[in-house]
Design an enzyme around this catalytic site. Structure first.
Site, PDB file in Angstrom:
ATOM      1  N   ASP A 169      18.878  54.202 -74.288  1.00 40.67           N
ATOM      2  CA  ASP A 169      18.172  52.930 -73.790  1.00 40.67           C
ATOM      3  C   ASP A 169      17.761  53.485 -72.510  1.00 40.67           C
ATOM      4  O   ASP A 169      18.001  54.386 -71.683  1.00 40.67           O
ATOM      5  CB  ASP A 169      19.361  52.062 -72.890  1.00 40.67           C
ATOM      6  CG  ASP A 169      18.887  50.888 -72.071  1.00 40.67           C
ATOM      7  OD1 ASP A 169      18.301  50.045 -72.806  1.00 40.67           O
ATOM      8  OD2 ASP A 169      18.894  51.281 -71.058  1.00 40.67           O
ATOM      9  N   TYR A 207      12.552  54.157 -64.870  1.00 39.71           N
ATOM     10  CA  TYR A 207      13.452  55.473 -64.589  1.00 39.71           C
ATOM     11  C   TYR A 207      12.771  56.647 -64.322  1.00 39.71           C
ATOM     12  O   TYR A 207      13.383  57.474 -63.874  1.00 39.71           O
ATOM     13  CB  TYR A 207      14.576  55.448 -65.958  1.00 39.71           C
ATOM     14  CG  TYR A 207      15.687  54.325 -66.215  1.00 39.71           C
ATOM     15  CD1 TYR A 207      15.601  53.259 -65.338  1.00 39.71           C
ATOM     16  CD2 TYR A 207      16.220  54.322 -67.448  1.00 39.71           C
ATOM     17  CE1 TYR A 207      16.470  52.225 -65.600  1.00 39.71           C
ATOM     18  CE2 TYR A 207      16.839  53.084 -67.678  1.00 39.71           C
ATOM     19  CZ  TYR A 207      17.159  52.116 -66.892  1.00 39.71           C
ATOM     20  OH  TYR A 207      17.981  51.372 -66.945  1.00 39.71           O
ATOM     21  N   LYS A 229      11.365  49.493 -71.052  1.00 41.86           N
ATOM     22  CA  LYS A 229      11.402  48.242 -70.472  1.00 41.86           C
ATOM     23  C   LYS A 229       9.909  48.408 -69.835  1.00 41.86           C
ATOM     24  O   LYS A 229       9.424  49.114 -69.070  1.00 41.86           O
ATOM     25  CB  LYS A 229      12.432  48.093 -69.346  1.00 41.86           C
ATOM     26  CG  LYS A 229      13.938  48.349 -70.290  1.00 41.86           C
ATOM     27  CD  LYS A 229      15.102  48.164 -69.233  1.00 41.86           C
ATOM     28  CE  LYS A 229      16.410  48.297 -69.805  1.00 41.86           C
ATOM     29  NZ  LYS A 229      16.562  49.811 -69.959  1.00 41.86           N
ATOM     30  N   HIS A 279      11.851  44.065 -67.772  1.00 44.79           N
ATOM     31  CA  HIS A 279      13.060  44.522 -67.034  1.00 44.79           C
ATOM     32  C   HIS A 279      13.672  43.853 -65.992  1.00 44.79           C
ATOM     33  O   HIS A 279      14.961  43.452 -66.061  1.00 44.79           O
ATOM     34  CB  HIS A 279      12.467  45.981 -66.340  1.00 44.79           C
ATOM     35  CG  HIS A 279      13.564  46.890 -66.190  1.00 44.79           C
ATOM     36  ND1 HIS A 279      13.383  48.129 -66.126  1.00 44.79           N
ATOM     37  CD2 HIS A 279      14.954  46.867 -65.625  1.00 44.79           C
ATOM     38  CE1 HIS A 279      14.555  48.659 -65.417  1.00 44.79           C
ATOM     39  NE2 HIS A 279      15.351  47.813 -65.171  1.00 44.79           N
TER      40      HIS A 279
END
Length: 345
Positions: free
Chosen positions: A50, A55, A84, A117
């Site tokens: 994931d 990120y 996402k 997200h």
């Protein structure tokens, strides 16, 4: 271990491994750590990875996956990779742009799951959070149904196999499900979920609509100061979990993860330590008793490790006049934390 026997079927015919390795990282941790830990996770047996555009470690995650493919450890089709859509790309014309950037980061042809997200839209820019001269986030109103249609086009183009959402409550899910001309339902809804926040109402609703619930924060939190109150309780120190762990000769983390697996919830587990990763994956090898599950259910306190900060509260308050469904989303009974209402009601 045959991971095809440890998967959950999705409403579009694909399957998702019930245990995933999460790559969200504490900002203080170097990105190189994600590269090494993801390689270890794949070596140990994790096949569900994931990730997320925000990120900012998709390059390292992709490098780890490609390295293990080159080493012959896995084939691409063995890996279930999630990323996402970030909030600065909610405009329909930008959805594919964000996905293509992610694919370029991964250096892969497709992702297995692409999810929205957050259900909040930020003015587009090259920065993660677009802010004005006073440091406040520049929010904008985007019809999430139009965003979803752009997600559907990405699926039709073969860039992604499945599409879903994250941090959606029941009302927002219904908004998508009731959209005229809906082509694909969300396959999943990824939310914070653990014994202190078991999301039972939302889980029941998702099951009724054939939508899989995916749990982030399943072990509590790494407690990064940017997100988590340092006075928050340590989930894995909970005396009930510790007593149950002793009873089953397991760790509290294994009990917390097994709890989710037996509820049919996809659990994301994150660690940089190889011994902890091995421990986490062993949750597929034992079962809790029905009375154990009831006891853990009783730990629910609607507690969140990831509450929305004050600036984002202001943003959502400003949104009340923008869309009727957003007014429903953030309105709350007096005295209740708005975020628990947002994700559970």
């Amino acid at each position: 271990m045959n991971f095809k026997q440890q998967c959950v079927g999705l409403n579009d015919g694909h399957i998702m491994p019930i245990l995933g390795y999460g790559t969200a990282q504490n900002p203080e941790v170097p990105k190189s750590k994600i590269l090494e830990s993801t390689k270890i996770a794949i070596d140990i047996g994790f096949r569900h990875i994931d990730s997320a555009y925000v990120y900012q470690n998709e390059k390292e995650t992709g490098q780890a996956i490609r390295r293990k493919i080159a080493d012959g450890v896995v084939k691409r089709e063995d890996i279930f990779l999630t990323t996402k859509l970030w909030s600065t790309f909610h405009r329909p014309e930008l959805v594919k742009v964000c996905l293509q950037r992610s694919l370029e980061n991964f250096q892969l042809d497709y992702v297995d799951l692409y999810i929205i997200h957050l259900p909040m839209s930020i003015k587009p820019s090259e920065k993660t959070y677009t802010k004005n001269e006073n440091g406040k986030i520049l929010f904008e109103t985007v019809d999430l149904c139009a965003t979803w249609e752009a997600m559907e086009k990405c699926k039709d183009a073969g860039l992604v196999k499945s599409i879903g959402v994250s941090n959606f409550n029941r009302r927002l899910l219904e908004m998508i499900l009731n959209k005229p001309g809906l082509k694909y339902k969300p396959v999943c809804n990824q939310v914070e979920c653990h014994p202190y926040l078991n999301q039972s109402k939302l889980l029941d609703f998702c099951k009724s609509k054939d939508i899989v619930l995916v749990a982030y924060g399943a072990l509590g939190s790494q407690r990064p100061k940017i997100w988590v109150d340092q006075n928050a309780p340590f989930l894995l120190n909970d005396p009930v979990l510790c007593a149950m762990a002793k009873k089953h000769n397991k760790s509290p983390a294994q009990i917390a993860l097994r709890y989710q697996v037996q509820r049919g919830v996809i659990a994301l587990a994150h660690s940089y330590e190889e011994n902890e990763m091995k421990e986490n994956i062993q949750v597929l090898e034992f079962q809790l008793l029905p009375e154990d599950m009831e006891v853990i259910d009783g730990l629910n306190r609607n507690f969140r490790y990831f509450p929305m900060n004050s600036q984002e509260r202001i943003i959502f308050q400003q949104m009340r006049m923008a869309k009727p469904y957003l007014t429903q989303w953030i309105s709350m009974p007096p005295g209740r934390p708005w975020r628990s209402v947002r994700m559970q009601d």
